[in-house]
Scaffold this motif. Structure first.
Motif, PDB file in Angstrom:
ATOM      1  N   GLY A   1       6.298  16.148  41.522  1.00 37.65           N
ATOM      2  CA  GLY A   1       5.370  15.112  41.055  1.00 37.65           C
ATOM      3  C   GLY A   1       4.691  15.466  39.751  1.00 37.65           C
ATOM      4  N   PHE A   2       5.051  16.584  39.148  1.00 42.13           N
ATOM      5  CA  PHE A   2       4.445  17.006  37.872  1.00 42.13           C
ATOM      6  C   PHE A   2       5.403  16.735  36.715  1.00 42.13           C
ATOM      7  N   PRO A   3       4.857  16.409  35.536  1.00 38.86           N
ATOM      8  CA  PRO A   3       3.450  16.158  35.207  1.00 38.86           C
ATOM      9  C   PRO A   3       2.912  14.938  35.963  1.00 38.86           C
ATOM     10  N   VAL A   4       1.668  15.028  36.418  1.00 40.65           N
ATOM     11  CA  VAL A   4       1.128  14.025  37.334  1.00 40.65           C
ATOM     12  C   VAL A   4       0.949  12.651  36.697  1.00 40.65           C
ATOM     13  N   ASP A   5       0.668  12.612  35.408  1.00 37.72           N
ATOM     14  CA  ASP A   5       0.386  11.315  34.775  1.00 37.72           C
ATOM     15  C   ASP A   5       1.525  10.851  33.880  1.00 37.72           C
ATOM     16  N   LEU A   6       2.726  11.327  34.129  1.00 36.39           N
ATOM     17  CA  LEU A   6       3.876  10.936  33.316  1.00 36.39           C
ATOM     18  C   LEU A   6       4.131   9.441  33.477  1.00 36.39           C
ATOM     19  N   PRO A   7       4.113   8.691  32.387  1.00 31.80           N
ATOM     20  CA  PRO A   7       4.271   7.238  32.498  1.00 31.80           C
ATOM     21  C   PRO A   7       5.679   6.839  32.948  1.00 31.80           C
ATOM     22  N   VAL A   8       5.814   5.592  33.351  1.00 29.47           N
ATOM     23  CA  VAL A   8       7.116   4.983  33.600  1.00 29.47           C
ATOM     24  C   VAL A   8       7.336   3.912  32.546  1.00 29.47           C
ATOM     25  N   SER A   9       8.573   3.483  32.419  1.00 31.51           N
ATOM     26  CA  SER A   9       8.896   2.474  31.424  1.00 31.51           C
ATOM     27  C   SER A   9       8.138   1.174  31.679  1.00 31.51           C
ATOM     28  N   GLY A  10       7.731   0.527  30.597  1.00 33.21           N
ATOM     29  CA  GLY A  10       7.003  -0.729  30.706  1.00 33.21           C
ATOM     30  C   GLY A  10       7.843  -1.879  31.204  1.00 33.21           C
ATOM     31  N   ASP A  11       9.172  -1.746  31.168  1.00 32.58           N
ATOM     32  CA  ASP A  11      10.055  -2.818  31.629  1.00 32.58           C
ATOM     33  C   ASP A  11      10.604  -2.566  33.030  1.00 32.58           C
ATOM     34  N   SER A  12      10.086  -1.534  33.675  1.00 33.21           N
ATOM     35  CA  SER A  12      10.551  -1.211  35.027  1.00 33.21           C
ATOM     36  C   SER A  12       9.651  -1.861  36.065  1.00 33.21           C
ATOM     37  N   ASP A  13       9.976  -1.613  37.331  1.00 29.09           N
ATOM     38  CA  ASP A  13       9.134  -2.084  38.427  1.00 29.09           C
ATOM     39  C   ASP A  13       8.043  -1.084  38.764  1.00 29.09           C
ATOM     40  N   GLY A  14       7.891  -0.091  37.919  1.00 23.49           N
ATOM     41  CA  GLY A  14       6.824   0.880  38.111  1.00 23.49           C
ATOM     42  C   GLY A  14       7.199   2.088  38.928  1.00 23.49           C
ATOM     43  N   VAL A  15       8.481   2.203  39.293  1.00 19.97           N
ATOM     44  CA  VAL A  15       8.944   3.340  40.091  1.00 19.97           C
ATOM     45  C   VAL A  15      10.074   4.043  39.337  1.00 19.97           C
ATOM     46  N   ARG A  16       9.907   5.345  39.099  1.00 20.83           N
ATOM     47  CA  ARG A  16      10.929   6.116  38.403  1.00 20.83           C
ATOM     48  C   ARG A  16      12.109   6.398  39.339  1.00 20.83           C
ATOM     49  N   PRO A  17      13.348   6.356  38.838  1.00 18.67           N
ATOM     50  CA  PRO A  17      14.487   6.707  39.691  1.00 18.67           C
ATOM     51  C   PRO A  17      14.405   8.146  40.175  1.00 18.67           C
ATOM     52  N   VAL A  18      14.981   8.395  41.346  1.00 19.45           N
ATOM     53  CA  VAL A  18      15.040   9.761  41.882  1.00 19.45           C
ATOM     54  C   VAL A  18      16.479  10.243  42.024  1.00 19.45           C
ATOM     55  N   SER A  19      17.440   9.386  41.758  1.00 18.43           N
ATOM     56  CA  SER A  19      18.840   9.797  41.871  1.00 18.43           C
ATOM     57  C   SER A  19      19.725   8.854  41.078  1.00 18.43           C
ATOM     58  N   LEU A  20      20.986   9.248  40.939  1.00 18.32           N
ATOM     59  CA  LEU A  20      22.010   8.392  40.361  1.00 18.32           C
ATOM     60  C   LEU A  20      22.894   7.865  41.485  1.00 18.32           C
ATOM     61  N   LEU A  21      23.701   6.857  41.165  1.00 18.18           N
ATOM     62  CA  LEU A  21      24.591   6.262  42.155  1.00 18.18           C
ATOM     63  C   LEU A  21      26.033   6.682  41.881  1.00 18.18           C
ATOM     64  N   TYR A  22      26.818   6.791  42.933  1.00 20.45           N
ATOM     65  CA  TYR A  22      28.223   7.141  42.777  1.00 20.45           C
ATOM     66  C   TYR A  22      28.908   6.115  41.877  1.00 20.45           C
ATOM     67  N   PRO A  23      29.839   6.554  41.042  1.00 22.87           N
ATOM     68  CA  PRO A  23      30.491   5.615  40.124  1.00 22.87           C
ATOM     69  C   PRO A  23      31.415   4.637  40.833  1.00 22.87           C
ATOM     70  N   THR A  24      31.624   3.512  40.209  1.00 24.22           N
ATOM     71  CA  THR A  24      32.513   2.475  40.753  1.00 24.22           C
ATOM     72  C   THR A  24      33.896   3.034  41.039  1.00 24.22           C
ATOM     73  N   SER A  25      34.352   3.943  40.184  1.00 28.04           N
ATOM     74  CA  SER A  25      35.686   4.517  40.362  1.00 28.04           C
ATOM     75  C   SER A  25      35.851   5.177  41.718  1.00 28.04           C
ATOM     76  N   GLU A  26      34.779   5.741  42.268  1.00 25.18           N
ATOM     77  CA  GLU A  26      34.870   6.368  43.581  1.00 25.18           C
ATOM     78  C   GLU A  26      35.095   5.337  44.683  1.00 25.18           C
ATOM     79  N   TYR A  27      34.521   4.164  44.508  1.00 27.02           N
ATOM     80  CA  TYR A  27      34.688   3.131  45.539  1.00 27.02           C
ATOM     81  C   TYR A  27      36.093   2.532  45.506  1.00 27.02           C
ATOM     82  N   SER A  28      36.797   2.693  44.397  1.00 28.30           N
ATOM     83  CA  SER A  28      38.165   2.197  44.332  1.00 28.30           C
ATOM     84  C   SER A  28      39.177   3.264  44.720  1.00 28.30           C
ATOM     85  N   ARG A  29      38.902   4.547  44.438  1.00 27.82           N
ATOM     86  CA  ARG A  29      39.910   5.577  44.688  1.00 27.82           C
ATOM     87  C   ARG A  29      39.630   6.414  45.934  1.00 27.82           C
TER      88      ARG A  29
END
Length: 502
Positions: free
Chosen positions: A453-481
């Motif tokens: 959670g540090f830095p504690v006051d790190l901003p998020v993007s102004g165009d987001s829903d106010g929640v920073r991502p915590v992970s990435l998603l598997y690529p589309t290629s994995e769902y096909s192969r």
């Protein structure tokens, strides 16, 4: 360096068709040759190919994603780039090369090295095995941190298994930790007939003690990552094993350089990606990547001289100016000429070394390990490592009179700057890590923000829903192969599916 590039060029010629075929294949786990009976290459040729790709991926895409998600960089008003970052539009098509290149190229070549056996039996390739497993450990850690469950036990088997299962994230982590334990010891006790890679190793020039130190450092970083899991006994036992091999931890920045030069396709990866091309033309990415207001203000408020090395002065005003992360900005005063771009401490020259792991980061990991009781040491020891990390950061950025300037900086009675002024030592360490990794391995800062959670006051993007991502998603290629094995995900998972160690 010319010798190294000659080796590399031969290796690239040997593997060019294989890599292209893998990239275009329907399955990047499949290579139709026997890894135990290679006909076209040996480890001395394959190693620099794997290392160059490894350095490029970590120094470009992974660096950019990290710096955006920890609010170091923004985009000026005269560009429409990076909207996916500012909307936090993490999808199965977002920076898929992080996952895909790891398997299709890096792991493919490292597994080839790991499995290689001399047909005559005269030469032992244990040194290459050490290097391959250490690099795989480094990259697997990030894949688990970023994606969760990943192919591991059945991955990299080539034609023997083109649809590997996804292994449990914690199982992968601990398997990697065990592997790093083995290879650190192996690096220090090679057989007499072991061939060492010499100049074909573009990280350490074949210095196996340094590979043991690097393996120990990666392992400690992973152990510290487990700090929230209630496994302190396990962590301490594993630290004891690090102590037992006697190699210690890295003592210098871990860098890659095969002989980068000011020629097309041979420039240092980050310089070429976010700086200038071989003809000295500014890349678009350099023009549309600027400082954020938060970061400039933070560095200014803490009297940090690294500001003028992490960023460059505004072309129009000659001052340091950042902007908030947003898609639509006011046109006046917020163009690329009005704002600070990536600075000279990060973009030094087309021949610069590509950072893999900075000493500053390693020292901060050790400092945290002492504070948490994983490594024996006093508060004074943790403080010394913290101060040394800041000094190492100043040196990496080539701050003028770095040692004196660093001491002046960390002697201030400012929270998260001066050790004695910081009541929460973990917060100070992670906040300082955010500073020292600005512009380099900030993928680490993003992951650490998820963990602590540090830095504690790190901003998020102004165009987001106010929640920073915590992970990435598997690529589309994995769902096909590999559809029968890849876990199902939704966009919401990028914001709610924390790593197992959270």
């Amino acid at each position: 360096m010319k010798k190294i590039y000659n080796i590399l060029n031969k290796s690239l010629l040997v593997f060019s068709f294989g890599i292209l075929a893998t990239s275009c294949s329907d399955d990047f786990y499949d290579v139709n040759d026997n890894p135990n009976d290679p006909s076209i290459s040996t480890p001395i040729q394959t190693l620099p190919t794997a290392q160059v790709t490894f350095a490029s991926l970590n120094g470009t895409s992974m660096t950019y994603v990290g710096n955006m998600f920890v609010y170091n960089w923004a985009t000026p008003s005269n560009w429409s780039a990076n909207s996916d970052f500012f909307r936090y539009n993490v999808s199965s098509s977002f920076y898929t090369n992080i996952f895909e290149t790891s398997y299709s190229s890096i792991f493919k070549n490292l597994t080839y090295i790991e499995n290689y056996e001399d047909p005559t039996g005269a030469v032992d390739y244990s040194a290459y095995d050490v290097i391959a497993q250490t690099m795989k450990g480094f990259q697997y850690q990030y894949l688990v941190d970023l994606y969760g469950d990943v192919p591991f036990s059945e991955a990299n088997l080539r034609a023997e298994n083109t649809t590997p299962v996804y292994d449990d994230a914690e199982t992968v982590y601990k398997s990697v930790i065990d592997s790093l334990t083995r290879v650190a010891a192996m690096a220090l006790d090679l057989p007499e007939n072991a061939e060492t890679p010499g100049d074909s190793d573009i990280f350490f020039g074949g210095d196996m003690e340094k590979w043991a130190q690097f393996a120990n450092t990666i392992k400690l970083r992973m152990l510290v990552r487990l700090s929230n899991t209630g496994q302190d006994t396990y962590i301490k036992e594993q630290v004891d094993l690090i102590d037992a091999n006697g190699a210690g931890y890295i003592k210098e920045d871990v860098m890659a350089n095969p002989g980068y030069s000011k020629n097309a396709d041979k420039q240092s990866p980050f310089y070429d990606y976010a700086g200038w091309d071989e003809g000295d033309a500014e890349t678009n990415r350099h023009d549309y990547t600027v400082a954020t207001d938060y970061t400039v203000n933070y560095l200014s408020a803490t009297n940090d001289p690294r500001l003028e090395y992490l960023y460059s002065p505004s072309e129009n005003s000659g001052t340091f100016k950042g902007v908030w992360q947003a898609i639509n900005l006011p046109g006046s005063g917020y163009t690329s000429k009005d704002l600070s771009k990536i600075g000279p401490g990060l973009l030094k020259s087309p021949t610069q070394d590509q950072p893999i792991m900075l000493l500053a980061e390693a020292l901060l990991v050790r400092s945290e390990a002492i504070v948490r009781g994983y490594i024996n040491g006093s508060d004074a020891d943790a403080k010394q490592l913290y101060n040394d990390a800041i000094t190492a950061s100043f040196k990496y950025l080539e701050v003028e009179d770095a040692v004196t300037e660093a001491e002046t900086y960390y002697s201030q009675a400012i929270k998260n700057t001066g050790w004695d002024a910081s009541t929460d030592k973990i917060e100070a360490i992670i906040t300082q890590k955010w500073v020292v990794l600005n512009g380099t391995s900030s993928i680490e800062s993003w992951i650490e923000n998820t963990r602590t959670g540090f830095p504690v006051d790190l901003p998020v993007s102004g165009d987001s829903d106010g929640v920073r991502p915590v992970s990435l998603l598997y690529p589309t290629s994995e769902y096909s192969r590999n559809s029968q094995n890849v876990p199902p995900t939704t966009r919401e998972d990028a914001f709610t599916k924390n790593p197992f160690w959270k």
